[in-house]
Design a protein around this motif. Structure first.
Motif, PDB file in Angstrom:
ATOM      1  N   MET A   1       0.844  -1.196   0.000  1.00  0.00           N
ATOM      2  CA  MET A   1       0.000   0.000   0.000  1.00  0.00           C
ATOM      3  C   MET A   1       0.876   1.241   0.000  1.00  0.00           C
ATOM      4  SD  MET A   1      -2.981   1.136   2.682  1.00  0.00           S
ATOM      5  CE  MET A   1      -1.838   1.527   3.998  1.00  0.00           C
ATOM      6  N   ASP A   2       0.573   2.167  -0.906  1.00  0.00           N
ATOM      7  CA  ASP A   2       1.327   3.423  -0.984  1.00  0.00           C
ATOM      8  C   ASP A   2       0.681   4.427  -0.027  1.00  0.00           C
ATOM      9  OD1 ASP A   2       2.442   5.900  -1.693  1.00  0.00           O
ATOM     10  OD2 ASP A   2       2.854   5.184  -3.716  1.00  0.00           O
ATOM     11  N   LYS A   3       1.316   4.614   1.128  1.00  0.00           N
ATOM     12  CA  LYS A   3       0.759   5.499   2.143  1.00  0.00           C
ATOM     13  C   LYS A   3       0.676   6.942   1.653  1.00  0.00           C
ATOM     14  CE  LYS A   3       2.562   2.704   5.952  1.00  0.00           C
ATOM     15  NZ  LYS A   3       3.458   2.668   7.131  1.00  0.00           N
ATOM     16  N   SER A   4       1.626   7.337   0.831  1.00  0.00           N
ATOM     17  CA  SER A   4       1.634   8.704   0.318  1.00  0.00           C
ATOM     18  C   SER A   4       0.401   8.980  -0.534  1.00  0.00           C
ATOM     19  CB  SER A   4       2.903   8.940  -0.502  1.00  0.00           C
ATOM     20  OG  SER A   4       2.890  10.229  -1.091  1.00  0.00           O
ATOM     21  N   SER A   5       0.031   8.034  -1.400  1.00  0.00           N
ATOM     22  CA  SER A   5      -1.133   8.232  -2.273  1.00  0.00           C
ATOM     23  C   SER A   5      -2.423   8.279  -1.467  1.00  0.00           C
ATOM     24  CB  SER A   5      -1.200   7.111  -3.315  1.00  0.00           C
ATOM     25  OG  SER A   5      -0.097   7.169  -4.196  1.00  0.00           O
ATOM     26  N   PHE A   6      -2.617   7.303  -0.579  1.00  0.00           N
ATOM     27  CA  PHE A   6      -3.830   7.279   0.228  1.00  0.00           C
ATOM     28  C   PHE A   6      -3.914   8.506   1.127  1.00  0.00           C
ATOM     29  CE2 PHE A   6      -4.012   2.720  -0.801  1.00  0.00           C
ATOM     30  CZ  PHE A   6      -5.374   2.577  -1.018  1.00  0.00           C
ATOM     31  N   GLY A   7      -2.792   8.839   1.756  1.00  0.00           N
ATOM     32  CA  GLY A   7      -2.789   9.994   2.649  1.00  0.00           C
ATOM     33  C   GLY A   7      -3.027  11.292   1.905  1.00  0.00           C
ATOM     34  N   GLY A   8      -2.463  11.416   0.705  1.00  0.00           N
ATOM     35  CA  GLY A   8      -2.649  12.628  -0.078  1.00  0.00           C
ATOM     36  C   GLY A   8      -4.090  12.849  -0.485  1.00  0.00           C
ATOM     37  N   VAL A   9      -4.749  11.794  -0.980  1.00  0.00           N
ATOM     38  CA  VAL A   9      -6.151  11.913  -1.384  1.00  0.00           C
ATOM     39  C   VAL A   9      -7.033  12.233  -0.179  1.00  0.00           C
ATOM     40  CG1 VAL A   9      -8.129  10.634  -2.296  1.00  0.00           C
ATOM     41  CG2 VAL A   9      -5.899  10.434  -3.407  1.00  0.00           C
ATOM     42  N   ALA A  10      -6.785  11.521   0.942  1.00  0.00           N
ATOM     43  CA  ALA A  10      -7.584  11.747   2.146  1.00  0.00           C
ATOM     44  C   ALA A  10      -7.414  13.177   2.660  1.00  0.00           C
ATOM     45  CB  ALA A  10      -7.192  10.745   3.234  1.00  0.00           C
ATOM     46  N   LEU A  11      -6.182  13.671   2.657  1.00  0.00           N
ATOM     47  CA  LEU A  11      -5.914  15.025   3.148  1.00  0.00           C
ATOM     48  C   LEU A  11      -6.559  16.071   2.238  1.00  0.00           C
ATOM     49  CD1 LEU A  11      -4.482  16.823   5.194  1.00  0.00           C
ATOM     50  CD2 LEU A  11      -2.438  16.719   3.740  1.00  0.00           C
ATOM     51  N   ALA A  12      -6.499  15.853   0.932  1.00  0.00           N
ATOM     52  CA  ALA A  12      -7.092  16.798  -0.018  1.00  0.00           C
ATOM     53  C   ALA A  12      -8.598  16.905   0.192  1.00  0.00           C
ATOM     54  CB  ALA A  12      -6.772  16.372  -1.445  1.00  0.00           C
ATOM     55  N   PHE A  13      -9.271  15.766   0.265  1.00  0.00           N
ATOM     56  CA  PHE A  13     -10.721  15.784   0.456  1.00  0.00           C
ATOM     57  C   PHE A  13     -11.091  16.333   1.836  1.00  0.00           C
ATOM     58  CE2 PHE A  13     -10.900  12.817  -3.150  1.00  0.00           C
ATOM     59  CZ  PHE A  13     -11.971  13.360  -3.841  1.00  0.00           C
ATOM     60  N   ALA A  14     -10.315  15.968   2.842  1.00  0.00           N
ATOM     61  CA  ALA A  14     -10.602  16.455   4.192  1.00  0.00           C
ATOM     62  C   ALA A  14     -10.475  17.973   4.254  1.00  0.00           C
ATOM     63  CB  ALA A  14      -9.658  15.806   5.202  1.00  0.00           C
ATOM     64  N   GLY A  15      -9.445  18.526   3.616  1.00  0.00           N
ATOM     65  CA  GLY A  15      -9.266  19.973   3.616  1.00  0.00           C
ATOM     66  C   GLY A  15     -10.398  20.693   2.903  1.00  0.00           C
ATOM     67  N   ILE A  16     -10.821  20.150   1.760  1.00  0.00           N
ATOM     68  CA  ILE A  16     -11.901  20.783   0.991  1.00  0.00           C
ATOM     69  C   ILE A  16     -13.220  20.736   1.757  1.00  0.00           C
ATOM     70  CG2 ILE A  16     -13.310  20.583  -1.094  1.00  0.00           C
ATOM     71  CD1 ILE A  16     -10.754  19.591  -2.509  1.00  0.00           C
ATOM     72  N   ILE A  17     -13.540  19.551   2.295  1.00  0.00           N
ATOM     73  CA  ILE A  17     -14.810  19.400   3.024  1.00  0.00           C
ATOM     74  C   ILE A  17     -14.803  20.247   4.289  1.00  0.00           C
ATOM     75  CG2 ILE A  17     -16.327  17.777   4.206  1.00  0.00           C
ATOM     76  CD1 ILE A  17     -16.299  17.515   1.161  1.00  0.00           C
ATOM     77  N   ALA A  18     -13.664  20.272   4.989  1.00  0.00           N
ATOM     78  CA  ALA A  18     -13.586  21.064   6.218  1.00  0.00           C
ATOM     79  C   ALA A  18     -13.771  22.545   5.911  1.00  0.00           C
ATOM     80  CB  ALA A  18     -12.240  20.826   6.903  1.00  0.00           C
ATOM     81  N   GLY A  19     -13.136  23.017   4.846  1.00  0.00           N
ATOM     82  CA  GLY A  19     -13.299  24.417   4.463  1.00  0.00           C
ATOM     83  C   GLY A  19     -14.737  24.748   4.121  1.00  0.00           C
ATOM     84  N   LEU A  20     -15.412  23.831   3.434  1.00  0.00           N
ATOM     85  CA  LEU A  20     -16.822  24.033   3.080  1.00  0.00           C
ATOM     86  C   LEU A  20     -17.692  24.143   4.327  1.00  0.00           C
ATOM     87  CD1 LEU A  20     -19.143  24.049   0.942  1.00  0.00           C
ATOM     88  CD2 LEU A  20     -19.163  21.547   1.141  1.00  0.00           C
ATOM     89  N   LEU A  21     -17.465  23.238   5.278  1.00  0.00           N
ATOM     90  CA  LEU A  21     -18.284  23.232   6.492  1.00  0.00           C
ATOM     91  C   LEU A  21     -18.009  24.461   7.361  1.00  0.00           C
ATOM     92  CD1 LEU A  21     -18.014  19.438   7.449  1.00  0.00           C
ATOM     93  CD2 LEU A  21     -19.887  20.609   6.270  1.00  0.00           C
ATOM     94  N   ILE A  22     -16.750  24.878   7.419  1.00  0.00           N
ATOM     95  CA  ILE A  22     -16.410  26.056   8.223  1.00  0.00           C
ATOM     96  C   ILE A  22     -17.100  27.301   7.684  1.00  0.00           C
ATOM     97  CG2 ILE A  22     -14.503  27.610   8.839  1.00  0.00           C
ATOM     98  CD1 ILE A  22     -12.722  25.126   9.058  1.00  0.00           C
ATOM     99  N   GLU A  23     -17.238  27.371   6.376  1.00  0.00           N
ATOM    100  CA  GLU A  23     -17.889  28.518   5.754  1.00  0.00           C
ATOM    101  C   GLU A  23     -19.416  28.431   5.812  1.00  0.00           C
ATOM    102  OE1 GLU A  23     -16.639  31.329   4.474  1.00  0.00           O
ATOM    103  OE2 GLU A  23     -14.699  30.680   5.285  1.00  0.00           O
ATOM    104  N   GLY A  24     -19.917  27.407   6.491  1.00  0.00           N
ATOM    105  CA  GLY A  24     -21.365  27.273   6.651  1.00  0.00           C
ATOM    106  C   GLY A  24     -22.061  26.500   5.550  1.00  0.00           C
TER     107      GLY A  24
END
Length: 257
Positions: A1-24
């Motif tokens: 398992m490539d930890k970099s690939s899984f971690g990168g995708v998870a971090l990207a989506f988490a950042g986008i979703i978190a930003g969306l929720l913070i903005e209401g």
């Protein structure tokens, strides 16, 4: 398992979703099946126009290697080449003929077969480097598929947004829904830009990295076989081959299962 690939995708989506929720905002606001259909369908159609189906099929099959990579023991390859070098130094290069059936690496087997058959080092290098170049040229089309998809997707997303705006403009009599309609229309742009920069382009980069790693190992194998033909001291061969592995070890850190 490539930890970099899984971690990168998870971090990207988490950042986008978190930003969306913070903005209401709400996740449901960006879940638009029609927008996804326009972007993915349009992008796939454009890619199919550019590449043959066999190349596209190979690219999607190879997509799994972005997240899962086969463990290859390159140190074992070096040890195998050194054992061949020691044997050739004691008993001659022809003595390696009996070891050929036990070699699973087709590239190494072919190079060593030519060596046993008495091929001159310069000619062997020319033959095997041509094979490396031809293999690299074929494999280069794989990441190019995802690079093209990364180029098409944002533009298709804009097309989807414009289509949505056209629908909104046709219903200006319901002014209270115009704002919501415009927001929905721009979801296609999010899908286009997001898929290009989170999936397609990074996948192309990782696949090209895999290609370069494989090419470097083939070059190492070729140098090992030629060094055996030239009768180089096994310790000197080891130093030469280890220099090829140094860069590979750096690029593969963090990809261990």
């Amino acid at each position: 398992m490539d930890k970099s690939s899984f971690g990168g995708v998870a971090l990207a989506f988490a950042g986008i979703i978190a930003g969306l929720l913070i903005e209401g905002g709400r996740v449901g606001q960006i879940l638009q099946p029609t927008a996804a259909m326009i972007v993915l369908g349009g992008t796939l159609g454009a890619v199919m126009l550019q590449f043959p189906l066999t190349t596209i099929g190979a690219a999607f099959k190879r997509l799994a290697s972005v997240f899962f990579t086969r463990k290859v023991d390159n140190d074992a390859t070096v040890k195998l080449l050194l054992s061949f070098a020691n044997k050739a130094r004691r008993s001659g290069i022809v003595s390696l003929d009996q070891d050929l059936p036990t070699i699973s690496d087709t590239f190494l087997k072919q190079a060593l077969t030519l060596a046993v058959d008495g091929t001159e080092p310069a000619e062997l290098r020319k033959i095997m480097e041509l094979q490396i170049d031809n293999h690299a040229a074929r494999e280069e089309a794989i990441p190019s598929v995802f690079e093209s998809a990364g180029g098409f997707a944002p533009t298709i997303g804009i097309i989807g947004a414009v289509m949505g705006l056209i629908q909104v403009m046709q219903h200006l009599d319901h002014i209270d829904e115009v704002g919501r309609g415009i927001a929905v229309a721009f979801v296609a742009t999010i899908y286009g830009v997001g898929s290009a920069n989170i999936l397609f382009l990074p996948s192309a980069g990782k696949l090209r990295l895999r290609l370069h790693e494989d090419q470097r190992i083939k070059e190492m194998t070729l140098e090992g076989v030629i060094s055996i033909i030239e009768g180089m001291n096994p310790r000197m061969i080891e130093v030469k081959l280890q220099s090829f592995l140094a860069q590979n070890k750096k690029t593969t850190e963090g990809q261990q299962p």
